[in-house]
Design an enzyme around this catalytic site. Structure first.
Site, short mmCIF file in Angstrom:
data_model
loop_
_atom_site.label_atom_id
_atom_site.label_comp_id
_atom_site.label_asym_id
_atom_site.label_seq_id
_atom_site.Cartn_x
_atom_site.Cartn_y
_atom_site.Cartn_z
N MET A 140 14.84 61.56 -70.18
CA MET A 140 14.22 62.22 -71.33
C MET A 140 12.78 62.63 -71.00
O MET A 140 12.53 63.72 -70.52
CB MET A 140 14.27 61.31 -72.56
CG MET A 140 13.78 61.96 -73.84
SD MET A 140 14.73 63.40 -74.36
CE MET A 140 16.31 62.63 -74.75
N CYS A 141 11.82 61.77 -71.26
CA CYS A 141 10.42 62.16 -71.14
C CYS A 141 9.96 62.30 -69.69
O CYS A 141 9.11 63.13 -69.39
CB CYS A 141 9.54 61.16 -71.90
SG CYS A 141 9.88 61.16 -73.68
#
Length: 206
Positions: A140-141
């Protein structure tokens, strides 16, 4: 008396200065290593403690080398969010990588650490052209920030063993965290970053 310098010696001096300058323009960016990702948190990841321990080694190496360090902290503002909620223990940066007073903390609300944050300006003000990355979640990030940094012109170095993720599901099938990690690191390593171990990254600072 003037000191005579040979061409080869002059080239050596220039090369050494270039190496020092190149290293001085590299910063460490630690992404979202926060309490909710650890045992007892609201979104425990697979191998989060081991990854954070490696991130702590990177942090110590960058501090020793006196390189710029940026901590990114996610604060969830979406009404349906279940973790990293404002003013909760889970949103706090984990003690293994706790920022020192002279280190910058950038708060974000999206997977991309550059979106609606001052991170890009802070890096450019310092003359940073290369960033070392570590953090959570890989899929994700970390992935989003690495790709964004590449698109913004930064040379990216990603410590694969200082990142962590979790099992994912798609179309009725579960993909285990180890497979998620391998797939994302393989993809990022194709174009967007030099993927390396914590040990390799620390050695490159010497």
């Amino acid at each position: 008396k003037a000191r005579l310098i040979t061409t080869s010696a002059f080239r050596k001096i220039l090369f050494e200065r270039y190496i020092r300058m190149r290293h001085s323009m590299q910063a460490l960016v630690i992404i979202d290593i926060q309490n909710d990702y650890f045992p007892g948190g609201k979104m425990e990841l697979v191998g989060s403690t081991a990854a954070a321990e490696n991130a702590a080694l990177l942090l110590a190496a960058f501090r020793k080398a006196q390189r710029p360090i940026f901590h990114v902290q996610h604060i969830s503002l979406v009404p349906t969010a279940t973790f990293f909620l404002p003013d909760t223990p889970g949103m706090q940066i984990h003690p293994l990588v706790c920022p020192q007073e002279d280190e910058t903390v950038v708060q974000k609300h999206f997977p991309n650490s550059f979106r609606e944050t001052p991170l890009l300006d802070l890096l450019r003000i310092r003359g940073i052209t290369s960033i070392a990355l570590a953090g959570m979640m890989t899929h994700m990030c970390v992935d989003t920030t690495t790709r964004a940094a590449f698109d913004l012109g930064f040379a990216c170095h990603l410590a694969h063993d200082a990142c962590a993720t979790r099992d994912l599901a798609h179309n009725g099938k579960t993909v285990e965290a180890a497979q998620v990690q391998t797939a994302y690191m393989a993809a990022l390593g194709q174009v967007f970053a030099k993927v390396m171990s914590t040990q390799e990254m620390c050695a490159s600072l010497a």
